[in-house]
Design a protein around this motif. Structure first.
Motif, PDB file in Angstrom:
ATOM      1  N   ALA A   2       0.828  -1.195   0.000  1.00  0.00           N
ATOM      2  CA  ALA A   2       0.000   0.000   0.000  1.00  0.00           C
ATOM      3  C   ALA A   2       0.867   1.251   0.000  1.00  0.00           C
ATOM      4  N   SER A   3       0.364   2.275  -0.636  1.00  0.00           N
ATOM      5  CA  SER A   3       1.120   3.526  -0.706  1.00  0.00           C
ATOM      6  C   SER A   3       1.010   4.279   0.620  1.00  0.00           C
ATOM      7  N   ALA A   4       1.841   5.266   0.794  1.00  0.00           N
ATOM      8  CA  ALA A   4       1.858   6.073   2.020  1.00  0.00           C
ATOM      9  C   ALA A   4       0.531   6.814   2.208  1.00  0.00           C
ATOM     10  N   THR A   6      -2.442   5.818   1.165  1.00  0.00           N
ATOM     11  CA  THR A   6      -3.447   4.844   1.577  1.00  0.00           C
ATOM     12  C   THR A   6      -3.300   4.513   3.054  1.00  0.00           C
TER      13      THR A   6
END
Length: 104
Positions: A2-4, A6
């Motif tokens: 997951a991205s930062a 998210t």
């Protein structure tokens, strides 16, 4: 992975849910406390509504009984003699019916 962004949204959502839960628990505790305190209040002397009383009789051992009647919105003393009565005094007297009683 997951991205930062998210992860930040999830963290905010989790924090918001946690705070909402805490507020719900506190609100429930307040409601229960208010209900408990209300149940502990002393009950009134009678369930009479002073606004609906139209006849009042006052008796005592050392004086003549007095009888009052409400006629057309005005209080009149009918016994021991007839004369207009003080409506404010009658209203104050009728507040006794709603006075809380601590012990029976």
């Amino acid at each position: 992975m997951a991205s930062a962004a998210t992860l930040a949204v999830r963290r905010r959502a989790r924090r918001w849910l946690w705070l909402t839960g805490v507020l719900a628990v506190l609100g429930a505790a307040v409601c229960l406390e208010v209900r408990h305190e209300t149940a502990q209040l002393p009950k009134p002397l009678t369930d009479l509504d002073p606004g609906t009383v139209t006849t009042l009789e006052v008796r005592c051992r050392s004086c003549a009984a007095r009888r009052f009647e409400k006629v057309d919105g005005r209080w009149l003393m009918r016994a021991p003699y007839e004369m207009p009565a003080d409506g404010d005094a009658i209203r104050r007297l009728l507040t006794i019916t709603r006075t809380p009683v601590r012990e029976w």
